[in-house]
Design an enzyme around this catalytic site. Structure first.
Site, PDB file in Angstrom:
ATOM      1  N   PRO A   1       8.103   2.855 -13.590  1.00 42.33           N
ATOM      2  CA  PRO A   1       7.608   1.696 -13.213  1.00 42.33           C
ATOM      3  C   PRO A   1       8.762   0.880 -13.503  1.00 42.33           C
ATOM      4  O   PRO A   1       9.364   0.703 -14.653  1.00 42.33           O
ATOM      5  CB  PRO A   1       6.542   1.224 -14.018  1.00 42.33           C
ATOM      6  CG  PRO A   1       5.960   2.616 -14.197  1.00 42.33           C
ATOM      7  CD  PRO A   1       6.828   3.606 -14.349  1.00 42.33           C
ATOM      8  N   GLU A   2       9.448  -0.047 -12.500  1.00 38.64           N
ATOM      9  CA  GLU A   2      10.543  -1.011 -12.863  1.00 38.64           C
ATOM     10  C   GLU A   2      10.002  -2.498 -13.321  1.00 38.64           C
ATOM     11  O   GLU A   2       8.847  -2.670 -13.376  1.00 38.64           O
ATOM     12  CB  GLU A   2      11.296  -0.857 -11.778  1.00 38.64           C
ATOM     13  CG  GLU A   2      11.904   0.300 -11.213  1.00 38.64           C
ATOM     14  CD  GLU A   2      12.908   0.557 -10.192  1.00 38.64           C
ATOM     15  OE1 GLU A   2      13.590  -0.372  -9.894  1.00 38.64           O
ATOM     16  OE2 GLU A   2      12.929   1.632  -9.366  1.00 38.64           O
TER      17      GLU A   2
ATOM     18  N   ARG B   1      18.765  12.501 -11.121  1.00 34.15           N
ATOM     19  CA  ARG B   1      18.022  12.350  -9.971  1.00 34.15           C
ATOM     20  C   ARG B   1      18.842  11.863  -8.746  1.00 34.15           C
ATOM     21  O   ARG B   1      19.941  11.531  -8.970  1.00 34.15           O
ATOM     22  CB  ARG B   1      17.193  11.386 -10.183  1.00 34.15           C
ATOM     23  CG  ARG B   1      15.747  11.587 -11.310  1.00 34.15           C
ATOM     24  CD  ARG B   1      15.080  10.365 -11.290  1.00 34.15           C
ATOM     25  NE  ARG B   1      15.843   9.043 -12.078  1.00 34.15           N
ATOM     26  CZ  ARG B   1      15.252   8.035 -12.408  1.00 34.15           C
ATOM     27  NH1 ARG B   1      13.992   7.625 -12.022  1.00 34.15           N
ATOM     28  NH2 ARG B   1      16.029   7.235 -12.990  1.00 34.15           N
TER      29      ARG B   1
ATOM     30  N   LYS C   1      11.665  -3.523 -18.686  1.00 34.55           N
ATOM     31  CA  LYS C   1      10.516  -2.756 -18.429  1.00 34.55           C
ATOM     32  C   LYS C   1       9.466  -2.437 -19.413  1.00 34.55           C
ATOM     33  O   LYS C   1       8.682  -1.501 -19.666  1.00 34.55           O
ATOM     34  CB  LYS C   1      11.141  -1.384 -18.170  1.00 34.55           C
ATOM     35  CG  LYS C   1      12.266  -1.137 -16.947  1.00 34.55           C
ATOM     36  CD  LYS C   1      12.617   0.254 -16.857  1.00 34.55           C
ATOM     37  CE  LYS C   1      13.673   0.297 -15.862  1.00 34.55           C
ATOM     38  NZ  LYS C   1      14.316   1.621 -15.480  1.00 34.55           N
TER      39      LYS C   1
END
Length: 273
Positions: free
Chosen positions: A2-3, A249, A53
């Site tokens: 989650p950002e 990633r 965050k």
């Protein structure tokens, strides 16, 4: 993960359930360190806010509860007696009032500390300007991008450094770089101040729209995130993907809309420094 926009939405939902109300029961469990949340029983919730965050819940007895969701954490709000949508053993934190049950699932970080220590608490004190804050300072973010320690870093890694500016994660990294036409492996030192100012402003605009803070503005579309191998919606070129440098990633980019410049490293984990 989650950002910042997701945390802002969680904060609004949790605030609606908790602010101004008294906690009747508080329970926390592992894995990991378990804060003494029994100290919160009988306390009124003064505020719920997101900072980058992080989600902060402040109580009338001078304590602050901080959570960080990392990859898989989330917040749910239920009515008393309503069945939970996740197994109870995955609950890290439960806060009950007369009107609501607020549950944090799967967050690896839940901690309790004195509110007066917030300005000095390392996970918070080290953050850069919050992109969602009304008093966001873009020139301070630019100054932090110009830290000599970041000069050789790929911009695709630097933009997610929460010490530079807080709130950007993998999704809005992708979409900011695409909209700015920046090749993800370009070194920070090879970007001009105007390039970085445009990047900062674009990241803020996207994050605020995604958080629902711009009335009448829809959530921004994804042009490249998660779309390796598809055709670019803007130019028709096939989108490519490669690991970032610090972040393993896959980073997806359009080789036509975000072309490398002479001297830029090749995509992937080698050649940036």
């Amino acid at each position: 993960m989650p950002e910042g926009d997701a945390l802002a939405r969680f904060a609004r939902k949790v605030a609606e359930a908790l602010e101004g109300r008294t906690v009747l029961r508080a329970e926390a469990r592992g894995p990991g360190p378990v804060p003494k949340v029994e100290l919160l029983a009988g306390q009124q919730v003064e505020s719920v806010t997101s900072v980058g965050k992080n989600l902060l819940i402040r109580f009338a007895n001078g304590l602050t509860l901080r959570s960080h969701l990392r990859m898989y954490g989330t917040w749910h709000v239920y009515r008393p007696g309503q069945p939970w949508r996740r197994p109870p053993e995955r609950a890290r934190l439960v806060l009950e009032t007369a009107e609501a049950v607020v549950v944090n699932f799967d967050a690896p970080i839940v901690e309790l500390f004195e509110t007066r220590a917030e300005p000095f608490h390392r996970p918070l004190a080290g953050l850069g300007p919050d992109l969602l804050a009304e008093d966001f300072d873009p020139e301070e973010a630019l100054r932090r991008f110009r830290d000599p320690a970041l000069a050789g870093l790929a911009i695709g890694d630097a933009i997610m450094d929460q010490r530079v500016m807080a709130g950007v994660g993998n999704i809005w990294k992708h979409e900011t770089l695409f909209r700015c036409g920046i090749y993800p492996w370009r070194r920070v030192r090879d970007l001009g101040d105007d390039d970085l100012r445009a990047l900062i402003e674009t990241a803020r605009r996207l994050l605020r729209a995604a958080a629902g803070l711009e009335p009448g503005v829809r959530r921004p579309a994804y042009f490249v995130y998660g779309k390796a191998g598809r055709l670019c919606r803007r130019c028709g070129a096939r989108l490519r993907g490669a690991p970032q440098v610090a972040d393993v990633r896959l980073t997806v980019w359009c080789p036509r809309c975000q072309p490398p410049q002479p001297g830029d490293p090749p995509p992937g984990r080698a050649g940036v420094g």
